[in-house]
Design a protein around this motif. Sequence first.
Motif, PDB file in Angstrom:
ATOM      1  N   SER A   2      47.768  42.207  49.110  1.00  6.47           N
ATOM      2  CA  SER A   2      47.337  42.105  50.509  1.00  6.47           C
ATOM      3  C   SER A   2      45.831  42.337  50.668  1.00  6.47           C
ATOM      4  CB  SER A   2      48.114  43.104  51.350  1.00  6.47           C
ATOM      5  OG  SER A   2      47.964  44.377  50.769  1.00  6.47           O
ATOM      6  N   LYS A   3      45.084  42.269  49.544  1.00  6.72           N
ATOM      7  CA  LYS A   3      43.626  42.525  49.548  1.00  6.72           C
ATOM      8  C   LYS A   3      43.373  43.932  50.076  1.00  6.72           C
ATOM      9  CE  LYS A   3      42.776  38.234  48.393  1.00  6.72           C
ATOM     10  NZ  LYS A   3      42.214  37.056  48.758  1.00  6.72           N
ATOM     11  N   ASN A   4      42.250  44.119  50.795  1.00  4.88           N
ATOM     12  CA  ASN A   4      41.944  45.446  51.349  1.00  4.88           C
ATOM     13  C   ASN A   4      42.035  46.539  50.301  1.00  4.88           C
ATOM     14  OD1 ASN A   4      42.275  44.027  53.681  1.00  4.88           O
ATOM     15  ND2 ASN A   4      43.198  45.740  54.779  1.00  4.88           N
ATOM     16  N   ILE A   5      41.538  46.278  49.121  1.00  5.59           N
ATOM     17  CA  ILE A   5      41.747  47.252  48.058  1.00  5.59           C
ATOM     18  C   ILE A   5      40.475  47.449  47.238  1.00  5.59           C
ATOM     19  CG2 ILE A   5      42.639  45.599  46.351  1.00  5.59           C
ATOM     20  CD1 ILE A   5      44.751  47.673  45.606  1.00  5.59           C
ATOM     21  N   VAL A   6      40.249  48.697  46.872  1.00  4.01           N
ATOM     22  CA  VAL A   6      39.196  49.012  45.911  1.00  4.01           C
ATOM     23  C   VAL A   6      39.913  49.611  44.712  1.00  4.01           C
ATOM     24  CG1 VAL A   6      37.100  50.333  45.422  1.00  4.01           C
ATOM     25  CG2 VAL A   6      37.569  49.598  47.777  1.00  4.01           C
ATOM     26  N   MET A   7      39.761  48.999  43.543  1.00  8.34           N
ATOM     27  CA  MET A   7      40.432  49.530  42.355  1.00  8.34           C
ATOM     28  C   MET A   7      39.389  49.773  41.274  1.00  8.34           C
ATOM     29  SD  MET A   7      43.734  48.045  40.244  1.00  8.34           S
ATOM     30  CE  MET A   7      44.832  47.974  41.633  1.00  8.34           C
ATOM     31  N   ASP A   8      39.502  50.912  40.609  1.00 10.96           N
ATOM     32  CA  ASP A   8      38.565  51.154  39.515  1.00 10.96           C
ATOM     33  C   ASP A   8      39.294  51.282  38.183  1.00 10.96           C
ATOM     34  OD1 ASP A   8      39.605  53.705  39.732  1.00 10.96           O
ATOM     35  OD2 ASP A   8      37.689  54.727  39.711  1.00 10.96           O
ATOM     36  N   GLY A   9      38.568  50.940  37.095  1.00 12.89           N
ATOM     37  CA  GLY A   9      39.195  50.983  35.773  1.00 12.89           C
ATOM     38  C   GLY A   9      38.289  50.423  34.703  1.00 12.89           C
ATOM     39  N   ARG A  10      38.898  49.688  33.774  1.00 13.57           N
ATOM     40  CA  ARG A  10      38.125  49.105  32.674  1.00 13.57           C
ATOM     41  C   ARG A  10      38.239  47.576  32.635  1.00 13.57           C
ATOM     42  NH1 ARG A  10      38.175  53.757  32.758  1.00 13.57           N
ATOM     43  NH2 ARG A  10      37.572  55.317  31.205  1.00 13.57           N
ATOM     44  N   ASP A  11      39.337  47.059  33.169  1.00 13.44           N
ATOM     45  CA  ASP A  11      39.617  45.625  33.058  1.00 13.44           C
ATOM     46  C   ASP A  11      39.961  45.026  34.417  1.00 13.44           C
ATOM     47  OD1 ASP A  11      41.974  46.973  33.484  1.00 13.44           O
ATOM     48  OD2 ASP A  11      43.185  45.674  32.214  1.00 13.44           O
ATOM     49  N   ILE A  12      39.506  45.677  35.474  1.00 10.96           N
ATOM     50  CA  ILE A  12      39.912  45.229  36.818  1.00 10.96           C
ATOM     51  C   ILE A  12      39.265  43.876  37.151  1.00 10.96           C
ATOM     52  CG2 ILE A  12      40.164  45.890  39.258  1.00 10.96           C
ATOM     53  CD1 ILE A  12      41.585  47.733  37.132  1.00 10.96           C
ATOM     54  N   GLY A  13      37.971  43.749  36.854  1.00  9.78           N
ATOM     55  CA  GLY A  13      37.280  42.495  37.159  1.00  9.78           C
ATOM     56  C   GLY A  13      37.534  41.401  36.132  1.00  9.78           C
ATOM     57  N   THR A  14      38.081  41.770  34.974  1.00  9.88           N
ATOM     58  CA  THR A  14      38.314  40.765  33.928  1.00  9.88           C
ATOM     59  C   THR A  14      39.781  40.336  33.856  1.00  9.88           C
ATOM     60  OG1 THR A  14      38.456  42.604  32.359  1.00  9.88           O
ATOM     61  CG2 THR A  14      36.388  41.383  32.419  1.00  9.88           C
ATOM     62  N   ALA A  15      40.716  41.313  33.834  1.00 10.60           N
ATOM     63  CA  ALA A  15      42.131  40.977  33.629  1.00 10.60           C
ATOM     64  C   ALA A  15      42.998  41.133  34.882  1.00 10.60           C
ATOM     65  CB  ALA A  15      42.712  41.855  32.516  1.00 10.60           C
ATOM     66  N   VAL A  16      42.760  42.184  35.660  1.00  9.94           N
ATOM     67  CA  VAL A  16      43.663  42.451  36.800  1.00  9.94           C
ATOM     68  C   VAL A  16      43.331  41.522  37.977  1.00  9.94           C
ATOM     69  CG1 VAL A  16      44.574  44.205  38.388  1.00  9.94           C
ATOM     70  CG2 VAL A  16      43.915  44.862  36.054  1.00  9.94           C
ATOM     71  N   PHE A  17      42.060  41.542  38.393  1.00 13.32           N
ATOM     72  CA  PHE A  17      41.641  40.674  39.499  1.00 13.32           C
ATOM     73  C   PHE A  17      40.427  39.840  39.082  1.00 13.32           C
ATOM     74  CE2 PHE A  17      43.266  44.529  41.896  1.00 13.32           C
ATOM     75  CZ  PHE A  17      44.499  43.961  42.224  1.00 13.32           C
ATOM     76  N   PRO A  18      40.654  38.817  38.230  1.00 17.09           N
ATOM     77  CA  PRO A  18      39.500  38.011  37.807  1.00 17.09           C
ATOM     78  C   PRO A  18      38.850  37.253  38.966  1.00 17.09           C
ATOM     79  CG  PRO A  18      41.578  37.163  36.877  1.00 17.09           C
ATOM     80  CD  PRO A  18      41.900  38.438  37.566  1.00 17.09           C
ATOM     81  N   ASP A  19      39.584  37.129  40.096  1.00 19.22           N
ATOM     82  CA  ASP A  19      39.013  36.431  41.258  1.00 19.22           C
ATOM     83  C   ASP A  19      38.488  37.390  42.326  1.00 19.22           C
ATOM     84  OD1 ASP A  19      39.719  34.028  40.102  1.00 19.22           O
ATOM     85  OD2 ASP A  19      41.725  34.052  41.016  1.00 19.22           O
ATOM     86  N   ALA A  20      38.342  38.651  41.992  1.00 21.48           N
ATOM     87  CA  ALA A  20      37.865  39.623  42.988  1.00 21.48           C
ATOM     88  C   ALA A  20      36.553  39.153  43.608  1.00 21.48           C
ATOM     89  CB  ALA A  20      37.660  40.984  42.321  1.00 21.48           C
ATOM     90  N   SER A  21      36.400  39.386  44.905  1.00 21.43           N
ATOM     91  CA  SER A  21      35.187  38.926  45.601  1.00 21.43           C
ATOM     92  C   SER A  21      33.963  39.708  45.160  1.00 21.43           C
ATOM     93  CB  SER A  21      35.328  39.120  47.102  1.00 21.43           C
ATOM     94  OG  SER A  21      36.541  38.639  47.550  1.00 21.43           O
ATOM     95  N   LEU A  22      34.171  40.989  44.875  1.00 22.90           N
ATOM     96  CA  LEU A  22      33.046  41.816  44.451  1.00 22.90           C
ATOM     97  C   LEU A  22      33.428  42.594  43.198  1.00 22.90           C
ATOM     98  CD1 LEU A  22      30.244  43.080  44.863  1.00 22.90           C
ATOM     99  CD2 LEU A  22      31.289  44.766  46.376  1.00 22.90           C
ATOM    100  N   LYS A  23      32.597  42.463  42.167  1.00 26.47           N
ATOM    101  CA  LYS A  23      32.825  43.189  40.912  1.00 26.47           C
ATOM    102  C   LYS A  23      31.588  44.020  40.605  1.00 26.47           C
ATOM    103  CE  LYS A  23      35.538  39.346  39.067  1.00 26.47           C
ATOM    104  NZ  LYS A  23      35.693  38.384  37.968  1.00 26.47           N
ATOM    105  N   ILE A  24      31.818  45.294  40.377  1.00 26.49           N
ATOM    106  CA  ILE A  24      30.703  46.179  40.036  1.00 26.49           C
ATOM    107  C   ILE A  24      30.988  46.772  38.664  1.00 26.49           C
ATOM    108  CG2 ILE A  24      29.444  48.284  40.677  1.00 26.49           C
ATOM    109  CD1 ILE A  24      30.124  47.686  43.604  1.00 26.49           C
TER     110      ILE A  24
END
Length: 225
Positions: free
Chosen positions: A122-144
């Motif tokens: 449902s979006k509206n989410i901030v998730m932190d980790g090691r592979d969030i921008g690569t494996a979990v949400f590769p289409d995330a709007s913002l990757k830091i």
Amino acid sequence: MSKNIVVAIDGYSSCGKSTLAKALAKKLHYIYVDSGAMYRAVALYFLRNNVDTKNHEQIEEALKNIHLNFHSRDYETHITLNDEEVSEEIRQMPVSEKVSEVSALKEVRREMVKQQQRMGQSKNIVMDGRDIGTAVFPDASLKIFMTADPAVRAKRRYDEIHVKSPDVTLEEIFENIAHRDYQDTTRAESPLVRAQDAIVLDNTDLTPEQQLQFALDRVEAIAGH
Ligand code: DC
């Protein structure tokens, strides 16, 4: 008009990812998910039940018996393992020493990623980790992608856990961090790597407020919040 987005924050151990992720989620009224807490809770279960990390059947069996839940009060991480609150125990050294081994297992990663993707539907989410921008949400709007000097990271973690674990030395923490950096970046399954479209945030000399402002400026540019 503002739109709802997924924010993925990855980086090394003890880099301040969760501090930033929490503050950002609070400001945006988003859900905050600490994916590391999930791997830590699985590691705790493995420790308690002597699960052999070389035995695939035992791993699969253990995963079937592990039920994790987040209880989001006040944007702190409250996680239960089979209905038992384990938020404190998963931060202790025995779990910190075991978690790299457990989080490198492909069966464990497959299951955690599945659960994390469900949380982000449902979006509206901030998730932190090691592979969030690569494996979990590769289409995330913002990757830091966060990084900081290892000595500064060790000192921060030391200050955080020293009160509850006075016997742990700064050297031990430094070694644990160096070990986890090595494991996280060299493992075969989803190693820690910066997504090509991630923005690097080196916070060695930045205050938490400056980091939050950095992230908010990016969110504003993307989502108009
Ligand atoms: O962020 P943390 O230190 O609490 O994470 C604990 C461990 O879990 C860390 O050694 C790496 C692993 N981890 C992972 O492999 N993938 C994630 N998305 C989050 C954490």
